[in-house]
Design an enzyme around this catalytic site. Sequence first.
Site, short mmCIF file in Angstrom:
data_model
loop_
_atom_site.label_atom_id
_atom_site.label_comp_id
_atom_site.label_asym_id
_atom_site.label_seq_id
_atom_site.Cartn_x
_atom_site.Cartn_y
_atom_site.Cartn_z
N CYS A 88 1.04 -1.13 -0.11
CA CYS A 88 0.02 0.08 0.02
C CYS A 88 1.05 1.25 -0.01
O CYS A 88 1.60 1.29 1.05
CB CYS A 88 -1.05 0.09 1.27
SG CYS A 88 -1.82 1.36 1.30
N CYS A 231 -5.22 6.10 -3.99
CA CYS A 231 -4.61 4.90 -3.85
C CYS A 231 -3.10 5.04 -4.29
O CYS A 231 -2.93 5.55 -5.32
CB CYS A 231 -5.04 3.59 -4.64
SG CYS A 231 -4.13 2.16 -4.74
#
Length: 292
Positions: A88, A231
């Site tokens: 991530c 993101c």
Amino acid sequence: MTTTVRFTKGQGTGNDFVLFSDPDASFDLTPERIRALADRRFGVGGDGVIRAVRSEKHPEGAAALAEDEAAEWFMDYHNADGSVAEMCGNGIRVFTKYLIEQGLTTLEPGETLAIGTRAGVRDVQLSRGGYLVDLGRWSLTGGEPEVTARSLPVARPGLALSIGNPHVVVALAGADELDGIDLGVAPVVEPVPVDGANVEFVVPEEPLVADGVGRIRMRVHERGSGETLSCGTGAAAAALATRYWAGQGAPDQWRVDVPGGTVHVRMFATQDGEHVSLSGPAELVFTGDLVI
């Protein structure tokens, strides 16, 4: 049996996480507990849950230490639905800030902090306005799958890439299409990726390049979390895909505007191939206790 968790809520361009420290991996982090922490109505709420574990204590941390013995900490990242994620990009910046604020590590200007992840060791540095992470090598992985999304008139071809985790990037005709997509329902990718994929929808700014920097807008549906305000690895994938489509002469530096803010992406050569980096802000919002 219930347990009280001392947590911190953090976010990077609106991509939000529940973080807690469990150095010896003694907490039974089940999918049910992850979902309880991430629940926006009955828990803390977040796009994901991040546990700070010493790499030597985590089953998947041994690989990180074998890659780089300096990777003392492992980012044990899980999506909001309880599933495991490899990496991530926003989360690792917030994770780094959390480690520093908790006194678990230090990071001075010019230094590099090695963090273990399921996608391998990632190096983080301080940057102007936040943190910069080397996301490592990227690759094209699966041709051009077809993507269907609610409110998008017809299916569109996407470009499949890996930034340590899987992505499919779709180019749209303009801002109206981007703003009109309903990402409350997961886009359908055909053929279906074996491990699923984050799906990014992107449009170029006008002009595409200004002062040598490429500029795009992006929205994303994240595997295991739904639509998120940002993101990090998805922004990198969107910039890489746009450069790929733009062809020779396209820049290696990109500004990516997402609903939650702006991140910056850069591609650069290394001895083991081209890497991509991501920089942007990280903020710790509040700390508290939750019984789960």
